[in-house]
Each structure stands twice: as structure tokens, then as C-alpha cells.
Design an enzyme around this catalytic site. Structure first.
Site, PDB file in Angstrom:
ATOM      1  N   ASP A 183      28.691  28.389 -20.216  1.00  0.00           N
ATOM      2  CA  ASP A 183      28.676  29.631 -19.441  1.00  0.00           C
ATOM      3  C   ASP A 183      29.554  29.596 -18.184  1.00  0.00           C
ATOM      4  O   ASP A 183      30.450  30.417 -18.030  1.00  0.00           O
ATOM      5  CB  ASP A 183      27.227  30.065 -19.120  1.00  0.00           C
ATOM      6  N   ASP A 212      16.675  18.171 -15.438  1.00  0.00           N
ATOM      7  CA  ASP A 212      16.607  17.499 -16.734  1.00  0.00           C
ATOM      8  C   ASP A 212      18.002  17.002 -17.112  1.00  0.00           C
ATOM      9  O   ASP A 212      18.987  17.320 -16.439  1.00  0.00           O
ATOM     10  CB  ASP A 212      16.069  18.456 -17.826  1.00  0.00           C
ATOM     11  N   ASP A 242      20.853  16.705 -20.080  1.00  0.00           N
ATOM     12  CA  ASP A 242      21.298  17.201 -21.380  1.00  0.00           C
ATOM     13  C   ASP A 242      22.443  16.340 -21.880  1.00  0.00           C
ATOM     14  O   ASP A 242      23.381  16.037 -21.142  1.00  0.00           O
ATOM     15  CB  ASP A 242      21.773  18.662 -21.254  1.00  0.00           C
TER      16      ASP A 242
HETATM   17  P1  ATP Z   1      18.998  23.730 -15.210  1.00  0.00           P
HETATM   18  O1  ATP Z   1      18.568  22.820 -16.341  1.00  0.00           O
HETATM   19  O2  ATP Z   1      19.113  23.072 -13.908  1.00  0.00           O
HETATM   20  O3  ATP Z   1      18.229  24.962 -15.169  1.00  0.00           O
HETATM   21  P2  ATP Z   1      21.396  23.883 -16.753  1.00  0.00           P
HETATM   22  O4  ATP Z   1      22.764  24.379 -16.428  1.00  0.00           O
HETATM   23  O5  ATP Z   1      21.276  22.456 -17.175  1.00  0.00           O
HETATM   24  O6  ATP Z   1      20.499  24.214 -15.527  1.00  0.00           O
HETATM   25  P3  ATP Z   1      20.239  24.501 -19.283  1.00  0.00           P
HETATM   26  O7  ATP Z   1      19.527  25.733 -19.708  1.00  0.00           O
HETATM   27  O8  ATP Z   1      19.514  23.203 -19.279  1.00  0.00           O
HETATM   28  O9  ATP Z   1      20.829  24.830 -17.849  1.00  0.00           O
HETATM   29  O10 ATP Z   1      21.528  24.402 -20.194  1.00  0.00           O
HETATM   30  C1  ATP Z   1      22.312  23.229 -20.279  1.00  0.00           C
HETATM   31  C2  ATP Z   1      23.761  23.601 -20.403  1.00  0.00           C
HETATM   32  O11 ATP Z   1      23.975  24.364 -21.588  1.00  0.00           O
HETATM   33  C3  ATP Z   1      24.311  24.476 -19.290  1.00  0.00           C
HETATM   34  O12 ATP Z   1      24.726  23.716 -18.184  1.00  0.00           O
HETATM   35  C4  ATP Z   1      25.463  25.169 -19.970  1.00  0.00           C
HETATM   36  O13 ATP Z   1      26.562  24.320 -20.046  1.00  0.00           O
HETATM   37  C5  ATP Z   1      24.940  25.391 -21.370  1.00  0.00           C
HETATM   38  N1  ATP Z   1      24.284  26.698 -21.535  1.00  0.00           N
HETATM   39  C6  ATP Z   1      22.977  26.986 -21.387  1.00  0.00           C
HETATM   40  N2  ATP Z   1      22.716  28.272 -21.642  1.00  0.00           N
HETATM   41  C7  ATP Z   1      23.894  28.836 -21.970  1.00  0.00           C
HETATM   42  C8  ATP Z   1      24.290  30.139 -22.358  1.00  0.00           C
HETATM   43  N3  ATP Z   1      23.410  31.135 -22.429  1.00  0.00           N
HETATM   44  N4  ATP Z   1      25.607  30.343 -22.645  1.00  0.00           N
HETATM   45  C9  ATP Z   1      26.493  29.341 -22.568  1.00  0.00           C
HETATM   46  N5  ATP Z   1      26.177  28.093 -22.211  1.00  0.00           N
HETATM   47  C10 ATP Z   1      24.904  27.823 -21.899  1.00  0.00           C
HETATM   48 MG    MG Z   2      19.493  21.518 -17.916  1.00  0.00          MG
END
Ligand code: ATP
Ligand code: MG
Length: 477
Positions: free
Chosen positions: A167, A76, A78
Site C-alpha cells: 500500500d 507484529d 510479517d
Molecule cells: P501494523 O501491523 O503496525 O498495523 P502493518 O503495515 O504491518 O501495520 P499489516 O496489516 O500487518 O500492517 O500488513 C502488513 C503489510 O502488508 C503492510 O505493511 C503492507 O505492506 C501490506 N498490506 C497490508 N494491507 C494491505 C492492503 N490493503 N493493500 C496493500 N498492501 C497491504
Molecule cells: Mg503488521
């Protein structure tokens, strides 16, 4: 792998040493990376341009940039901006404000949702813990529980602060659509190059603030095949128990991402290795630890077979259902409880229902399971006891069951993991694709010895009490 970074590494080796003091952000111009607009979701690009046009800063951030650089299809997109959620909402009629703990905006384009969040500041130092763990302070933008867990995280900041509160370093990469550059604030590019998962800041503090970050570390290790950097890994075993303070509904979502995204087998091993699995599936972990096995079930072999099946399906583009995954993970507990209830003298069917209820009740305390998932789970378990009974019209009736396909797949997994069912899987495989004559023949040819237990019992004619009530027809099965 890592094609997105090839040219980059050649040109800008300085970022390969993230521990040394350096000037962040490292800005990688368009000419030095392979991320082009064609790789991006057109809807995400639309959102970025609209925000820019309205005078706001806007970047793509997180998984979509990380995954592209590793040559993985992003899940996805963001977006992050200096516009507040309300300002974003006002700009897009196809948007809605969501979240309380973390307020953001979903902009919807058909089936695609672009998540837009506002730059956050890390409030770790400023906000003091409050008394009640679940309580948050009304009217405040940030709040923490007595365990130091962030309950609300809505203090807005600038892009530097936003990067610091993310994170992992590889999740703090920002793509600027105005000049197509990538901005690296925490050394994420070097960590991608070295296949390292590195938490931003002090690991203990960051896990304390949000214990789900431990699960996310493992998820990325399973998904990307990266190693946890030493300090990122070190506190996990000792801090795993903090997951007990995370709302079960949030953990349910995390479990699906952990085990239902195509890397379940590897992730399962890692979760157990880091002592996290028991906070997600306490009963299952207890069984695995105890070494309990029976002739017809080897819990670990069964779960691994189930996860492998799910991984294979996802990797070949087939659909998977969350209830199926959960039915797999809890089946060993169901069989154990079933055995216990039967040993107490309960007939087999009520014993199964009782076992299923008990296992589900225990599980929802760890990870909530919505009813729309627990009902089909029960059906799959129930069908394991019905699929051997194929006499008369039963096989035809079972074939029509809404949960037949999932139950049949489940049965195959049991067989593949070593459970001897007398060729039941092969029989059903043939039966479902045969024409009606062949189906009748298959029923006729059921090996009586193999299914002896399941054959309809010869009933002694019951003596009926004399009654004036009209006689009911005997049930068909
Ligand atoms: P994917 O969507 O592929 O599972 P992602 O890294 O994009 O991985 P998301 O849950 O969509 O994960 O979160 C988007 C972004 O928000 C992350 O890349 C990170 O920068 C931040 N993020 C998400 N969850 C946390 C958290 N618990 N603590 C700190 N930052 C976070
Ligand atoms: Mg994501």
C-alpha cells in the site's frame, strides 16, 4: 524519533528524492542502519532462517521495519517469501494456512504468530471486473468485483512485484536476514524521513482496488503523526463511499485498529475530516452533524472523552475492550433513540432495550459486531440506568455485576464530558473500596434530593385477588 535512520540520512542522501527516476531497490547495508537482530522477534528470525535453509528467499517486511525506523515498538512481524503457502506450511509443523481473499500462513509460537505471505504480483491491469460484487471466480487466483475491488489476490510474483502491490512506500521495506541489509523498493526511507504517507502507484486505482487502504492511510497518519502526501490524500473524500462495498466484518477489525490502538482521538478527527467516519458509524456521524445535544449529553465531548480514556489506558499499558470502545461510540445514538421511544409513551427500561436493539441493528450493517461484544455493550448501557439506584441491597448487588467495572468507567467518562450526575462517580469510587460498615453508611447518606427520582417508590398496598394459589414472596428489589 527516526534514530533508525540517522546514519543512513547522512550517508545516502540520494534516496531523499523519490519522485526522481532512480534505481530501485536502494540497498542499505547493515553498517548504515540501526536495525539489528536484537530488535527482532527471535521467532521471526527462526522463520527466516528456516526458509533460507530450505532454499527460499525470505524477508521481514511492512510494519515491523517501518516502526523500528521510526522508533516505535513493532506490533507484529510479517515475513514474505518466494515459497508458496503450501511450501511454508510443509516446513513448519506449528503452522496453518489461512485466508481466502489473501492466502497466507500463520506460524505459531506460543502466543506469538508470525504471518508468512508469498510474494504477490499486482493483478490490477490484467484482471477484468466481474459482474457480481461479492462473487469471485472459482479456480482463479485473482478476482475483482464490479466496483473494481480485489476479491482475491493470490497471484504470486517476485519481490519487485510484491513491493509494487503493497500500500504505502514505507510498507515496502524489506529486511534481509542473510546480510542484515534493508531493501527499499519504492522510496519508503525518504518518505519516513519526510514524515509522508505516500501510496504506491496511482491513488485512485489503488483505492479502487481496495478501499480499506484509505482507512489504513488515516490509521498511519494517526499512529505515526505523518502527513498524507497530496496525491495520496486528494481522492479520499470522493472515494470514501466505496467502503460501503467492504464486508462489515473486515471493517469491524479495521475500526478496532483505527480507534483502539492508542491514537483514537487524533484518528477520529482525521476520519471525520476525510469523510470516512460516516461509513463506519453512520448513526453517530448523523448525530454529530445534526448538532443534537441534551443537558445530560454532549455527543462529541462524550466520544472524545471516551477515546481519550482509551488512548490513555493503552499508552499506560492497561487493557481495553473492544466492546467498551463500541459502547462509547454508539451511546449518543442510544440516548437519542431512548428519548424518542420514551416520547412515544414507552416505559424507560423497555425504551432503552428497544433503543439498544435498533442502534445495534443499524450498526452491524456498517461494521459487524460479534455477539460476544454486543451483549456486554447492552449491559454497560443498561447499567447507566441502574447505577444511580443504590438503595437497600442494590449497591451491593450492582458491585457484583460482571460488567460493574466497565460500567463505572463508562459513567466516569460521562461525568468527565460534562454530564451532571450529582457526584455519582465519586460515590461509587468510595463505595467500592470502603469496608462494609462504611458502605452501609454511604448508602444511608445518599442525598435524597439528588436521587429523589431513583428512590424506591412508596407502593400502595395492592389488593390481592382471592385465590387458592400459594402466595409468592415479594421480590427483593
Ligand atoms: P501494523 O501491523 O503496525 O498495523 P502493518 O503495515 O504491518 O501495520 P499489516 O496489516 O500487518 O500492517 O500488513 C502488513 C503489510 O502488508 C503492510 O505493511 C503492507 O505492506 C501490506 N498490506 C497490508 N494491507 C494491505 C492492503 N490493503 N493493500 C496493500 N498492501 C497491504
Ligand atoms: Mg503488521
Amino acid at each position: 524519533m527516526l534514530t533508525g535512520l540517522k546514519s543512513l540520512v547522512r550517508k545516502a542522501t540520494s534516496f531523499l528524492a523519490p519522485t526522481q527516476a532512480q534505481n530501485y531497490p536502494i540497498i542499505i547495508p547493515r553498517s548504515e542502519h540501526t536495525l539489528s537482530r536484537q530488535n527482532l522477534s527471535p521467532n521471526a528470525v527462526k522463520v527466516l532462517y528456516r526458509l533460507n535453509k530450505a532454499g527460499f528467499d525470505a524477508y521481514l517486511v511492512g510494519g515491523c521495519i517501518r516502526d523500528h525506523l521510526i522508533d516505535i515498538e513493532p506490533k507484529d512481524f510479517d515475513v514474505v517469501t518466494n515459497a508458496t503457502p503450501e511450501e511454508v506450511h510443509d516446513l513448519f509443523s506449528n503452522s496453518r494456512l489461512i485466508g481466502r481473499r489473501f492466502r497466507l500462513v500463520h506460524v505459531t509460537f506460543g502466543r506469538e504468530i508470525i504471518e508468512v505471505s508469498t510474494f504477490r504480483a499486482n493483478t490490477a491491469q490484467e484482471s477484468r471486473p466481474h459482474n457480481s460484487q461479492k462473487e469471485s471466480l472459482k479456480g482463479k487466483d485473482s478476482a475483482k468485483s464490479s466496483h473494481g475491488i480485489i476479491l482475491r489476490d493470490n497471484v504470486y510474483g517476485n519481490i519487485e512485484e510484491d513491493a509494487e502491490r503493497r500500500d504505502f512506500t514505507f510498507n515496502a521495506l524489506y529486511y534481509n536476514v542473510q546480510d542484515f541489509s534493508i531493501h527499499d523498493y519504492c522510496g519508503g526511507l525518504a518518505d519516513i524521513e519526510n514524515k509522508q504517507i505516500r501510496i504506491i502507484g496511482d491513488a485512485v486505482q489503488r483505492y479502487q482496488e481496495d478501499p480499506v487502504r484509505m482507512l489504513r492511510a488515516i490509521r498511519f497518519a494517526g499512529k505515526l503523526g505523518f502527513e498524507l502526501e497530496a496525491q495520496t490524500a486528494a481522492p479520499i473524500k470522493e472515494m470514501a463511499h466505496l467502503l460501503d462495498h467492504i464486508p462489515p466484518a473486515r471493517l469491524f477489525d479495521e475500526v478496532l485498529k483505527l480507534l483502539g490502538s492508542g491514537n483514537g482521538v487524533e484518528t477520529f478527527h482525521l476520519l471525520r475530516e476525510y469523510g470516512l467516519f460516516k461509513y463506519l458509524f453512520p448513526d453517530t456521524e448523523a448525530i454529530l452533524q445534526s448538532g443534537w445535544k441534551r443537558d445530560d449529553i454532549d455527543p462529541e465531548a462524550f466520544i472524545l472523552q471516551g477515546l481519550k480514556n482509551t488512548d490513555d489506558r493503552i499508552q499506560s499499558g492497561q487493557s481495553t475492550a473492544p466492546y467498551f470502545l463500541y459502547a462509547i461510540l454508539l451511546w449518543p445514538s442510544v440516548t437519542l433513540r431512548h428519548e424518542e421511544f420514551e416520547a412515544q409513551g414507552m416505559p424507560t427500561t423497555p425504551a432503552l432495550h428497544q433503543a439498544a436493539s435498533m442502534v445495534l441493528d443499524n450498526q452491524v450493517a456498517a461494521t459487524a459486531i460479534p455477539r460476544r461484544f454486543s451483549t456486554p455493550m447492552r449491559e454497560i448501557w443498561d447499567m447507566q440506568f441502574r447505577l444511580p439506584k443504590r438503595y437497600g441491597k442494590r449497591a451491593f448487588i450492582l458491585l457484583q455485576h460482571a460488567r460493574f467495572r466497565a460500567s463505572f468507567d463508562f459513567l466516569l467518562i460521562r461525568e468527565l464530558s460534562g454530564t451532571q450526575l450529582g457526584g455519582l462517580g465519586a460515590w461509587w469510587q468510595e463505595f467500592q473500596y470502603a469496608n462494609e460498615d462504611a458502605q452501609r453508611e454511604l448508602i444511608k447518606n445518599i442525598d435524597n434530593r439528588a436521587s429523589e427520582k431513583d428512590a424506591p417508590k412508596k407502593r400502595r398496598p395492592r389488593r390481592r385477588k382471592k385465590s387458592n394459589a400459594p402466595r409468592k414472596e415479594a421480590p427483593q428489589d
